[in-house]
Design a protein around this motif. Structure first.
Motif, PDB file in Angstrom:
ATOM      1  N   ILE A  53      -5.986  12.010   6.857  1.00 45.63           N
ATOM      2  CA  ILE A  53      -4.827  12.871   6.642  1.00 45.63           C
ATOM      3  C   ILE A  53      -3.635  12.105   7.206  1.00 45.63           C
ATOM      4  O   ILE A  53      -3.676  11.604   8.324  1.00 45.63           O
ATOM      5  N   TYR A  54      -2.593  11.987   6.412  1.00 49.83           N
ATOM      6  CA  TYR A  54      -1.491  11.089   6.764  1.00 49.83           C
ATOM      7  C   TYR A  54      -0.503  11.774   7.690  1.00 49.83           C
ATOM      8  O   TYR A  54      -0.224  12.964   7.539  1.00 49.83           O
ATOM      9  N   TYR A  55       0.029  10.987   8.632  1.00 43.16           N
ATOM     10  CA  TYR A  55       1.038  11.510   9.543  1.00 43.16           C
ATOM     11  C   TYR A  55       2.299  11.866   8.775  1.00 43.16           C
ATOM     12  O   TYR A  55       2.706  11.110   7.880  1.00 43.16           O
ATOM     13  N   HIS A  88       4.074   5.522   1.425  1.00 43.54           N
ATOM     14  CA  HIS A  88       4.354   4.227   0.792  1.00 43.54           C
ATOM     15  C   HIS A  88       3.067   3.753   0.126  1.00 43.54           C
ATOM     16  O   HIS A  88       2.050   4.467   0.170  1.00 43.54           O
ATOM     17  N   GLY A  99       0.841   1.776   0.915  1.00 42.13           N
ATOM     18  CA  GLY A  99      -0.342   1.675   1.797  1.00 42.13           C
ATOM     19  C   GLY A  99      -1.138   2.972   1.738  1.00 42.13           C
ATOM     20  O   GLY A  99      -2.373   2.975   1.609  1.00 42.13           O
ATOM     21  N   HIS A 100      -0.437   4.101   1.813  1.00 38.50           N
ATOM     22  CA  HIS A 100      -1.126   5.398   1.715  1.00 38.50           C
ATOM     23  C   HIS A 100      -1.712   5.573   0.306  1.00 38.50           C
ATOM     24  O   HIS A 100      -2.808   6.091   0.131  1.00 38.50           O
ATOM     25  N   THR A 114      -5.267   3.914  -0.235  1.00 37.41           N
ATOM     26  CA  THR A 114      -6.455   4.680   0.167  1.00 37.41           C
ATOM     27  C   THR A 114      -6.689   5.845  -0.797  1.00 37.41           C
ATOM     28  O   THR A 114      -7.826   6.118  -1.203  1.00 37.41           O
ATOM     29  N   ASP A 152      -1.397  15.181   8.577  1.00 35.31           N
ATOM     30  CA  ASP A 152      -1.650  15.306  10.009  1.00 35.31           C
ATOM     31  C   ASP A 152      -0.293  15.605  10.650  1.00 35.31           C
ATOM     32  O   ASP A 152       0.596  14.758  10.608  1.00 35.31           O
ATOM     33  N   TYR A 189     -11.745  17.385   8.384  1.00 30.31           N
ATOM     34  CA  TYR A 189     -12.758  17.134   7.355  1.00 30.31           C
ATOM     35  C   TYR A 189     -13.729  18.317   7.225  1.00 30.31           C
ATOM     36  O   TYR A 189     -14.344  18.508   6.183  1.00 30.31           O
ATOM     37  N   GLY A 221      -8.321   3.328   6.722  1.00 27.98           N
ATOM     38  CA  GLY A 221      -7.839   1.967   6.970  1.00 27.98           C
ATOM     39  C   GLY A 221      -8.465   1.458   8.260  1.00 27.98           C
ATOM     40  O   GLY A 221      -8.839   2.253   9.131  1.00 27.98           O
ATOM     41  N   GLU A 253      -7.467   0.320  10.993  1.00 31.82           N
ATOM     42  CA  GLU A 253      -6.897   0.550  12.326  1.00 31.82           C
ATOM     43  C   GLU A 253      -7.371   1.863  12.944  1.00 31.82           C
ATOM     44  O   GLU A 253      -7.162   2.100  14.132  1.00 31.82           O
ATOM     45  N   ILE A 254      -8.023   2.710  12.155  1.00 29.43           N
ATOM     46  CA  ILE A 254      -8.465   3.978  12.737  1.00 29.43           C
ATOM     47  C   ILE A 254      -9.995   4.083  12.761  1.00 29.43           C
ATOM     48  O   ILE A 254     -10.558   5.159  12.787  1.00 29.43           O
ATOM     49  N   HIS A 257     -11.151   0.093   4.808  1.00 28.53           N
ATOM     50  CA  HIS A 257     -10.570  -0.999   4.023  1.00 28.53           C
ATOM     51  C   HIS A 257      -9.553  -1.763   4.864  1.00 28.53           C
ATOM     52  O   HIS A 257      -9.204  -1.341   5.978  1.00 28.53           O
ATOM     53  N   LEU A 277      -2.760  -3.480   3.487  1.00 22.06           N
ATOM     54  CA  LEU A 277      -1.871  -3.983   2.462  1.00 22.06           C
ATOM     55  C   LEU A 277      -0.710  -4.630   3.193  1.00 22.06           C
ATOM     56  O   LEU A 277      -0.057  -3.981   4.018  1.00 22.06           O
ATOM     57  N   MET A 302       2.130  -3.427   5.950  1.00 21.69           N
ATOM     58  CA  MET A 302       3.194  -2.572   5.448  1.00 21.69           C
ATOM     59  C   MET A 302       3.219  -1.310   6.306  1.00 21.69           C
ATOM     60  O   MET A 302       2.222  -0.611   6.413  1.00 21.69           O
TER      61      MET A 302
END
Ligand code: ME8
Length: 672
Positions: free
Chosen positions: A13-15, A21, A23-24, A27, A52, A233, A262, A264-265, A291, A294, A301
């Motif tokens: 869930i994106y902040y 952009h 990058g989101h 996914t 999020d 989830y 991604g 980083e998480i 993954h 980008l 990014m």
């Protein structure tokens, strides 16, 4: 709880602190492609995405934009949703963590962990990174965050802690027994060695800010954003609800088949999330797929780096299929990959316009021209090895494409499909149907029918396979092939030779008109223009908020009122610099004032500011702030104040929020 015949996939869930952009989009479209394919395979599929919306980061971004966290979250969440809708993303549910259904579920999970003895109360003193919502142990005040490099802040908090340390062995055992739980392998190895290195208990509540879900029966605390976020989830399916429909959905789809994220998480998803679930005695997701990043202009990014490309620019020019195809074809899934407008246009022209687009238009228009728009009969006698070879290759393509896609090797799967496209385009060129058509004998007519049937059938196969990746164009090609709705197609049955003879084609039109050379420049200009517009709107809002509200926070209120316009020269008279607070203490007898010593690069200044109600002095040491450096000195409570600290001022009480940077900025840097 294993439910065959169902498939549940999630995006992070994106902040809502940054606009979407590509990058989101990366996914989201990977998940969309997987979900679409699962549905075409007849699998009961549930695809979840969302936003999020809690945490200090959002609270501060909202303050900077001059609105409430709720208004801010509504706006950005709306932008994510609108973008996915515009792109035709086939999500089944969109969860927002500010929804009551989510809060209820998170509190239920927290309570469940408490009941099972996995949560206890303790306290933390040390450094904290607001950006990553992370406690940084054993660090000096102001030390950089190990994750993002931004300066940390000093906090002293009483917290609830989760007994993560108790989960180490169970996690390791689980990773060992489920080799496919974390993919790709490199990420799995990193996680295993991280957990082997030992786990410390995790603070799962905060008292330093309010924008979150309260801890059950202790509302002074809000629940740690990652516990809040990860629970989405399950809460989206109905966890925490008594409604039988919600319970049935949860029982049907949980555990998730794929959490796509991604890299980083990874730690949050592969260590914390399974640990929470194990402790709560709930089933674990089946796999977590991470993954790569980008990259744009050689670094990740991201909004904070300012190197983003928006999906809208590509949607407005080349269309969604171009973006979807590029991202999944160009980037080897799991690895980092670069985005460039040049590469996008090149791929578009070579693979889409000249590749599948050309195959569709030449095949279909020749059937229209030579056979009145009806799929011709391939002749039994007029067959050549080349025809058989295309049939065999198509059959092999089906097998390989499925296998590669199942392994999340999107790039290879698409390469496989495009080998068939290239082979058929070559076959057409070599067999020259246009020359065969000129010969007016029966054998030639039969030969022409065979060539065009073979081409059309190969086109059908490839169109069905790649529909999940380029949904718009393939839906059109499918209709042009006279086959109706492509979504109705059952991918399990796809095999060579199913194109019905005599099928009537629909109207033929080009699906991917070639992009000319000026396209790259056009897109770059659009991106620049859009950035400028967005920056302008954001800055105007932030400035309006600060202008209207800052003055009272800085002690001598100007009373607000209409803000007159100033020229750039007026503005340039103000010298704004980055400073670092070295000393901060309360001013005796003045409950609003703090005395600070601030390093501004060239000297250390004494500044007195009315921020004591919002900031404890010891938490400010090490913090970087923005200073008006050329303000005439003035005396406050007998102390000389040599400069002013810039802050927003919120609400009726004028609560100050210090201006700062997400990046680590050198002391003394000038703002303009
Ligand atoms: O981390 N390359 O939200 P977020 C590839 N709210 N993928 C990228 C990317 C890039 N340059 N930039 C973003 C959060 N992404 C948390 C998640 S989940 C319970 C909570 C994608 O808005 C990628 O999927 O920072 C990455 O993991 C996600 O967006 C991060 O989104």
């Amino acid at each position: 709880m294993d439910n065959p015949g169902k498939f549940y996939i999630t995006t992070p869930i994106y902040y809502v602190n940054a606009r979407p952009h590509i990058g989101h989009t990366y996914t989201t479209i990977a998940c969309d492609a997987i979900a679409r394919r699962q549905r075409m395979l007849g699998v009961d599929t549930w695809f979840l995405t969302g936003t999020d919306e809690h945490g200090q980061k959002i609270e501060r971004s909202a303050a900077a934009a001059g609105c409430t966290p709720r208004e801010f979250a509504d706006r950005i969440s709306g932008e994510f949703r609108a973008l996915w809708d515009r792109m035709g993303v086939t999500y089944d549910d969109f969860i927002r963590t500010t929804e009551p259904r989510h809060a209820r579920g998170v509190q239920a999970l927290f309570a469940r962990l408490q009941e099972r003895g996995y949560i206890y109360k303790g306290s933390y003193s040390g450094q904290y990174c607001v950006f990553d919502e992370l406690y940084v142990d054993a660090a000096e005040p102001g030390a950089p965050c190990p994750e993002c490099g931004r300066p940390t802040e000093t906090v002293h908090e009483e917290n609830y802690f989760f007994k993560l340390s108790a989960m180490q062995e169970r996690l390791l055992k689980y990773y060992g027994e489920h080799p496919d739980f974390i993919r790709p392998e490199t990420r799995r190895n990193e996680v295993v060695s991280f957990v082997r290195g030992g786990l410390r208990d995790l603070s799962v509540s905060r008292t330093s800010f309010k924008w979150g879900i309260p801890v059950p029966n202790d509302p002074k605390h809000v629940i740690y954003v990652w516990l809040d976020a990860l629970a989405n989830y399950m809460t989206a399916l109905g966890f925490g609800s008594d409604d039988p429909k919600d319970r049935a959905r949860l029982a049907r789809y949980w555990p998730a088949d794929v959490h796509m994220i991604g890299k980083e998480i990874v730690r949050f998803h592969c260590v914390y999330w399974p640990a929470f679930l194990m402790a709560a005695d709930l089933p674990l997701p089946k796999s977590i797929i991470a993954h790569g990043w980008l990259l744009f202009e050689e670094s990740k990014m991201s909004k904070s780096r300012g190197n983003i490309v928006r999906s809208e620019t590509i949607l407005d020019t080349l269309g969604q299929d171009a973006l979807r195809y590029f991202l999944l074809r160009e980037i080897v899934f799991g690895q980092d990959g670069s985005f460039s407008f040049d590469a996008l246009v090149q791929r578009f022209n070579s693979d889409l316009a000249n590749g599948i687009g050309n195959l569709a238009s030449r095949t279909l228009s020749m059937i229209a021209r030579y056979f009145g728009g009806e799929v011709p009969y391939p002749s039994a006698s007029e067959r050549a090895p080349a025809d058989e070879a295309i049939g065999a290759l198509a059959q092999q393509t089906i097998t390989d494409f499925h296998a590669q896609f199942e392994q999340f090797q999107f790039s290879r799967a698409l390469e496989t499909a495009w080998s068939l496209v290239a082979a058929v385009n070559k076959y057409i060129v070599e067999n020259e149907p246009w020359s065969v058509a000129e010969r007016d004998d029966q054998d030639s007519r039969a030969r022409l029918a065979t060539i065009l049937y073979t081409s059309a059938e190969a086109l059908r196969v490839v169109t069905a396979l790649v529909h999940p990746v380029i949904p718009e164009a393939t839906a059109k090609i499918w209709t042009q092939l006279g086959l109706g709705e492509i979504r109705q197609m059952d991918l399990r049955e796809l095999a060579w030779g199913q194109l019905q003879l005599g099928t009537r084609l629909g109207a033929v039109e080009a699906v991917f008109p070639r992009a000319d050379k000026s396209m790259v420049e056009r897109m770059q200009q659009m991106e620049q223009q859009r950035s400028a517009e967005i920056t302008k709107t954001d800055e105007t809002k932030a400035a309006a908020a600060t202008q209207a509200e800052t003055a009272p926070a800085l002690a001598d209120s100007s009373g607000g009122g209409v803000v007159e316009k100033i020229t750039i020269d007026d503005f340039l008279k103000v010298e704004l610099r980055v400073g670092q607070i070295k000393v901060a203490e309360k001013v005796k007898g003045a409950d609003k004032l703090l005395r600070m010593e601030v390093d501004i690069g060239t000297e250390v200044r004494q500044i007195v500011a009315g921020i004591a109600k919002a900031y404890e002095p010891e938490k400010l040491v090490g913090r970087k702030v923005v200073i008006v450096a050329n303000l005439q000195p003035r005396k406050l409570r007998g102390l000389e104040s040599n400069g002013m600290i810039v802050a927003a001022s919120l609400g009726d009480d004028g609560l100050p929020v210090l201006a700062g940077f997400l990046e680590d900025i050198p002391v003394g840097a000038k703002l303009k």
